[in-house]
Design an enzyme around this catalytic site. Structure first.
Site, PDB file in Angstrom:
ATOM      1  N   HIS A 111      42.805  35.505   9.340  1.00  0.00           N
ATOM      2  CA  HIS A 111      43.411  35.666   8.005  1.00  0.00           C
ATOM      3  C   HIS A 111      42.386  35.370   6.908  1.00  0.00           C
ATOM      4  CE1 HIS A 111      47.439  34.367  10.016  1.00  0.00           C
ATOM      5  NE2 HIS A 111      47.539  35.659   9.748  1.00  0.00           N
ATOM      6  N   LYS A 119      63.269  32.311  10.622  1.00  0.00           N
ATOM      7  CA  LYS A 119      62.298  31.731  11.559  1.00  0.00           C
ATOM      8  C   LYS A 119      62.216  30.228  11.349  1.00  0.00           C
ATOM      9  CE  LYS A 119      59.115  35.525  12.496  1.00  0.00           C
ATOM     10  NZ  LYS A 119      57.731  35.986  12.336  1.00  0.00           N
ATOM     11  N   ARG A 168      43.345  43.704  13.653  1.00  0.00           N
ATOM     12  CA  ARG A 168      42.420  43.099  14.615  1.00  0.00           C
ATOM     13  C   ARG A 168      42.066  44.079  15.711  1.00  0.00           C
ATOM     14  NH1 ARG A 168      46.464  38.318  15.585  1.00  0.00           N
ATOM     15  NH2 ARG A 168      47.666  40.234  15.589  1.00  0.00           N
ATOM     16  N   SER A 211      47.957  33.241  14.963  1.00  0.00           N
ATOM     17  CA  SER A 211      48.554  31.920  14.706  1.00  0.00           C
ATOM     18  C   SER A 211      49.270  31.420  15.951  1.00  0.00           C
ATOM     19  CB  SER A 211      49.577  31.999  13.561  1.00  0.00           C
ATOM     20  OG  SER A 211      48.988  32.469  12.399  1.00  0.00           O
TER      21      SER A 211
END
Ligand code: PNS
Length: 165
Positions: free
Chosen positions: A18, A42, A92, A130
């Site tokens: 990030h 979440k 990515r 993450s």
């Protein structure tokens, strides 16, 4: 013309991937607002305020044109509030592409005036996420290459508090 972009995400927590994208975007836009989604569905490891302040720590050297804000609801509405013409997302690997394309097309449908721009993460962070960083840290692995130092420290602290009920 002032080019303003938002870089939205969950950032639970911010990783070096990030940060790499934020650094690249900070060189492309006149103003960059990193948007931290407050998603009530979440249960993040770090609450939204903690995520914002961790990111603020990490991006302090990127310049005053970079800021961090929490947001609720749609990313395009957040972008409109910031008067941003661009959404930044990192890619990515090819595996990110499908979901990102779907999100970009949805956002374009909702807000045709806003364009999504993709930045490729540096090769060395192509594997970093993450959730993987949290899992590695949870089992005592070394996350120093995955996470900025203040984030790695905060994660170690959080995990040392034991399981959350
Ligand atoms: O870091 P993440 O979890 O990959 O980020 C995903 C995020 C926050 C960018 C995405 O879930 C999002 O934009 N959520 C806000 C709700 C929204 O705008 N949904 C429509 C776009 S698909």
């Amino acid at each position: 013309m002032t080019r303003v972009a938002v870089f939205p995400g969950s950032f639970d927590p911010m990783t070096n991937a990030h940060l790499d994208v934020a650094r690249r975007a900070s060189g492309l836009f006149d103003r960059l607002v990193i948007g931290v989604l407050n998603n009530p569905k979440k249960r993040p490891l770090f609450d939204v305020g903690e995520r914002v302040s961790l990111i603020e720590h990490c991006v302090v050297d990127l310049g005053e044109h970079v800021s961090v804000e929490a947001f609720d609801g749609l990313t395009v509405e957040f972008a409109r509030r910031q008067e941003a013409g661009f959404i930044v997302r990192g890619l990515r690997a090819v595996s990110d592409f499908e979901a990102e394309l779907q999100m970009a097309l949805t956002n374009r449908k909702l807000a045709p005036e806003i364009d999504t721009t993709f930045l490729m993460t540096a090769l060395e962070y192509g594997y970093v996420s993450s959730s993987l960083a949290k899992e590695v840290a949870r089992f005592g692995g070394d996350v120093t290459e995955m996470l900025p130092a203040p984030v790695a420290a905060a994660l170690a602290d959080r995990l040392s508090e034991g399981p959350r009920v």
